[in-house]
Design an enzyme around this catalytic site. Structure first.
Site, PDB file in Angstrom:
ATOM      1  N   ARG A   1       0.830  -1.210   0.000  1.00 20.88           N
ATOM      2  CA  ARG A   1       0.000   0.000   0.000  1.00 20.88           C
ATOM      3  C   ARG A   1       0.867   1.265   0.000  1.00 20.88           C
ATOM      4  O   ARG A   1       0.406   2.351  -0.326  1.00 20.88           O
ATOM      5  CB  ARG A   1      -0.981  -0.011   1.179  1.00 20.88           C
ATOM      6  CG  ARG A   1      -1.906   1.179   1.215  1.00 20.88           C
ATOM      7  CD  ARG A   1      -3.237   0.911   1.933  1.00 20.88           C
ATOM      8  NE  ARG A   1      -3.106   0.147   3.154  1.00 20.88           N
ATOM      9  CZ  ARG A   1      -2.628   0.617   4.305  1.00 20.88           C
ATOM     10  NH1 ARG A   1      -2.238   1.863   4.407  1.00 20.88           N
ATOM     11  NH2 ARG A   1      -2.545  -0.169   5.361  1.00 20.88           N
TER      12      ARG A   1
ATOM     13  N   TYR B   1     -18.176  14.408 -16.752  1.00 27.99           N
ATOM     14  CA  TYR B   1     -18.429  12.986 -16.530  1.00 27.99           C
ATOM     15  C   TYR B   1     -19.432  12.799 -15.387  1.00 27.99           C
ATOM     16  O   TYR B   1     -19.290  13.417 -14.324  1.00 27.99           O
ATOM     17  CB  TYR B   1     -17.100  12.296 -16.220  1.00 27.99           C
ATOM     18  CG  TYR B   1     -17.234  10.827 -15.941  1.00 27.99           C
ATOM     19  CD1 TYR B   1     -17.582   9.939 -16.947  1.00 27.99           C
ATOM     20  CD2 TYR B   1     -17.029  10.323 -14.667  1.00 27.99           C
ATOM     21  CE1 TYR B   1     -17.712   8.582 -16.687  1.00 27.99           C
ATOM     22  CE2 TYR B   1     -17.156   8.966 -14.402  1.00 27.99           C
ATOM     23  CZ  TYR B   1     -17.496   8.102 -15.421  1.00 27.99           C
ATOM     24  OH  TYR B   1     -17.627   6.766 -15.157  1.00 27.99           O
TER      25      TYR B   1
ATOM     26  N   ASP C   1      -9.452  16.951 -16.379  1.00 25.02           N
ATOM     27  CA  ASP C   1      -9.697  15.555 -16.705  1.00 25.02           C
ATOM     28  C   ASP C   1      -9.499  15.432 -18.217  1.00 25.02           C
ATOM     29  O   ASP C   1     -10.300  15.910 -19.009  1.00 25.02           O
ATOM     30  CB  ASP C   1     -11.116  15.158 -16.290  1.00 25.02           C
ATOM     31  CG  ASP C   1     -11.405  13.670 -16.503  1.00 25.02           C
ATOM     32  OD1 ASP C   1     -10.773  13.070 -17.398  1.00 25.02           O
ATOM     33  OD2 ASP C   1     -12.280  13.121 -15.811  1.00 25.02           O
TER      34      ASP C   1
ATOM     35  N   LYS D   1      -9.704   3.924 -19.761  1.00 26.57           N
ATOM     36  CA  LYS D   1     -10.162   4.226 -21.108  1.00 26.57           C
ATOM     37  C   LYS D   1      -9.007   4.046 -22.115  1.00 26.57           C
ATOM     38  O   LYS D   1      -8.486   2.963 -22.226  1.00 26.57           O
ATOM     39  CB  LYS D   1     -10.777   5.619 -21.135  1.00 26.57           C
ATOM     40  CG  LYS D   1     -11.751   5.894 -19.958  1.00 26.57           C
ATOM     41  CD  LYS D   1     -12.990   5.016 -19.993  1.00 26.57           C
ATOM     42  CE  LYS D   1     -13.806   5.063 -18.700  1.00 26.57           C
ATOM     43  NZ  LYS D   1     -14.225   6.375 -18.267  1.00 26.57           N
TER      44      LYS D   1
HETATM   45  C1  PLP Z   1     -14.567   6.877 -16.963  1.00 22.97           C
HETATM   46  C2  PLP Z   1     -14.274   8.268 -16.611  1.00 22.97           C
HETATM   47  C3  PLP Z   1     -13.977   8.635 -15.292  1.00 22.97           C
HETATM   48  C4  PLP Z   1     -14.028   7.655 -14.139  1.00 22.97           C
HETATM   49  O1  PLP Z   1     -13.026   6.692 -14.250  1.00 22.97           O
HETATM   50  P1  PLP Z   1     -13.157   5.182 -13.693  1.00 22.97           P
HETATM   51  O2  PLP Z   1     -11.872   4.575 -14.119  1.00 22.97           O
HETATM   52  O3  PLP Z   1     -14.377   4.582 -14.307  1.00 22.97           O
HETATM   53  O4  PLP Z   1     -13.303   5.292 -12.202  1.00 22.97           O
HETATM   54  C5  PLP Z   1     -13.655   9.965 -15.047  1.00 22.97           C
HETATM   55  N1  PLP Z   1     -13.643  10.881 -16.041  1.00 22.97           N
HETATM   56  C6  PLP Z   1     -13.935  10.556 -17.316  1.00 22.97           C
HETATM   57  C7  PLP Z   1     -13.891  11.614 -18.359  1.00 22.97           C
HETATM   58  C8  PLP Z   1     -14.264   9.248 -17.653  1.00 22.97           C
HETATM   59  O5  PLP Z   1     -14.548   8.943 -18.919  1.00 22.97           O
END
Ligand code: PLP
Length: 400
Positions: free
Chosen positions: A72, A124, A189, A214
Site C-alpha cells: 500500500r 463525466y 480531466d 479508457k
Molecule cells: C470513466 C471516466 C472517469 C471515471 O473513471 P473510472 O476509471 O471509471 O473510475 C472519469 N472521467 C472521465 C472523463 C471518464 O470517462
C-alpha cells in the site's frame, strides 16, 4: 539494497518514441526486457532502524526509499508506469490509483477538504455524483465554461475542467480558464484527449487526471486512474493514497505499461476513423446534429490544432425521433458494441439520456444538451467502412 524510485529521468523525444521507451530505464540494470510484475504485498525487513526511516519517508509522500515495506506504500511495477505516463504528459511525476474515481477522490481530498470547488458542466456523470455527495466537506458549484470565473468564491480551492467533455465532446479553452481563475489551481480531466492529443500541464493546469480505464488501458480489461502533477503536489496525493488505500494493482500497472507504446497508434487510427464517420453522419437526414471537434460546428473556439493536436475519437450525434429512434438504431447494430466506457479496441456506443444520465431530471438533461436522441460513440480500431455499414444499418432502421 536497490533504490526504488518514481524518478522521471526520460529526456523528451518525440511522443511515439517516448511512448515506447518511457519507464524502461532500469530494465537493463535488472537484466530483463519486459517490465517485471512485483506481486509482493509485504517485503522482508533488514535493519529495523533503517527501515523505520523508509516507513517515515513513504508516509510523508516520498517517491523513493530503501524498502517498499508494504504494497500500500509502494509498488515498483506501478512506479515504473507512473514514471512513463509522467514523461509523456510532460509532468514531473504521476500518482496512480485503483480507478479514475479513486484518483479524483484523492485529488479532492488533497486540495479541497472543507472548501469549495468549481466544476465545469457538462462533465463525466461520476464526477458530478462524487461532488454532489459532499464528501470531506467539499462543496461544489457547477458552471458552463464561460461562467466559471464568476462562480469562484474566496474559499475556492480548485477548478475542475474536462475537455473534450463527456458525453458531448465539447472543448474548453484550458489556458484561457487557467488565466481567468488564477491563482486558483486548475485540474483537467484529460481522459478523452489522452497525452497524445493534449498536455494540459503545458497550458498552465496544475493537475492532469485520467481515467486510465479508457484509452490508456485501451483494451477494456482493467480499471485505473492517474494524476500527473509536480513532485510537491504528488506528495500530498501519495499520502492520501497510503491512508485511503486506493492503490493500483501491479497487474493493471503492467497492462497499462504494455499498452503505452501503442497509445499513439491507437488514438491516431481511432481519430482518423472518427473523422470519417462524423462527416458522413452529418450528411444523413436521420441525424439532427453531430458534435465532434473535427467539424467546424464542434470547435467554435478553434482549439483543434492549438490546444489539441487532433479532434479525438469520441463522436456524439443526435437522432431525429428521440428515444424511439435510439431504440431502433441500437437494436439494428451488429458490429458496434452497446456499452458504457470508451477507448477500447472495439467501437462502443451508449445513449446518455436513457442510460448514464438517466437519473437526472429531464429539464436538467435538456439544459446540459443531453436530449433523448443523443448517442455517444467511442470509435475503436475496426475498419472504417465496416463501421459505416453498421451505422447505416442503424440509420436505416430509424428511417423505416
Ligand atoms: C470513466 C471516466 C472517469 C471515471 O473513471 P473510472 O476509471 O471509471 O473510475 C472519469 N472521467 C472521465 C472523463 C471518464 O470517462
Amino acid at each position: 539494497m536497490a533504490m526504488f524510485t518514481n524518478d522521471n529521468s526520460a529526456e523528451l523525444v518525440s511522443l511515439a518514441t517516448l511512448a515506447v521507451h518511457a519507464g524502461r530505464e532500469e530494465l537493463d540494470r535488472l537484466g530483463v526486457h519486459a517490465p517485471p510484475i512485483d506481486l509482493s504485498s509485504t517485503y522482508p525487513l533488514g535493519n529495523l532502524e533503517q527501515e523505520v526511516a523508509a516507513l517515515e519517508a513513504w508516509m510523508a509522500g516520498a517517491r523513493q526509499a530503501d524498502n517498499p515495506i508494504y504494497a500500500r506504500l509502494f509498488n515498483p511495477t506501478v512506479a515504473r508506469y507512473e514514471s512513463a505516463l509522467a514523461a509523456i504528459e510532460c509532468a514531473e511525476t504521476a500518482v496512480a490509483f485503483a480507478s479514475g474515481m479513486a484518483a479524483l477522490h484523492a485529488l479532492l481530498l488533497a486540495t479541497a477538504r472543507s472548501r469549495h470547488v468549481v466544476v465545469q458542466e457538462p462533465i463525466y456523470g461520476g464526477t458530478s455524483l462524487l461532488l454532489a455527495a459532499g464528501l470531506a466537506g467539499v462543496e461544489a458549484t457547477s458552471a458552463p465554461p464561460h461562467r466559471i470565473p464568476q462562480a469562484l468564491r474566496p474559499d475556492t480551492a480548485l477548478v475542475l475542467l474536462e475537455t473534450p467533455a463527456n458525453p458531448t465532446a465539447e472543448l474548453v479553452d484550458i489556458a484561457q480558464i487557467v488565466q481567468a481563475v488564477a491563482p486558483v489551481p486548475v485540474a483537467v480531466d484529460s481522459t478523452l484527449a489522452t497525452p497524445v492529443l493534449q498536455r494540459p500541464l503545458t497550458l498552465g493546469a496544475r493537475y492532469v487526471l485520467h481515467s486510465a480505464t479508457k484509452f490508456l488501458g485501451g483494451h477494456g480489461d482493467l480499471l485505473a486512474g492517474i494524476v500527473a502533477c509536480s513532485e510537491a503536489d504528488a506528495q500530498e496525493l501519495r499520502k492520501i493514497r497510503i491512508l485511503t488505500g486506493g492503490v493500483l494493482s501491479p497487474w493493471a500497472a503492467y497492462l497499462l505499461h504494455r499498452s503505452l507504446p501503442t497509445l499513439p497508434l491507437r488514438v491516431e487510427r481511432a481519430q482518423t476513423t472518427a473523422a470519417v464517420l462524423a462527416a458522413r453522419l452529418q450528411g444523413r437526414a436521420e441525424v439532427l446534429r453531430v458534435s465532434y471537434p473535427g467539424l467546424s460546428s464542434g470547435d467554435p473556439l478553434g482549439l483543434v490544432g492549438r490546444q489539441m493536436a487532433g479532434p479525438g475519437a469520441i463522436v456524439s450525434f443526435e437522432l431525429k425521433g428521440g428515444a424511439a429512434a435510439v431504440d431502433r438504431f441500437l437494436a439494428a447494430l451488429r458490429l458496434i458494441t452497446v456499452a458504457v466506457s470508451l477507448g477500447t479496441t472495439d467501437t462502443l456506443i451508449q445513449p446518455p439520456a436513457a442510460f448514464t444520465h438517466h437519473g437526472l431530471p429531464p429539464e436538467e438533461r435538456i439544459r446540459l444538451g443531453l436530449r433523448d436522441g443523443l448517442l455517444r460513440m467511442a470509435v475503436g480500431l475496426e475498419d472504417p467502412e465496416d463501421l459505416w455499414r453498421d451505422l447505416e444499418r442503424g440509420l436505416e432502421a430509424v428511417a423505416s
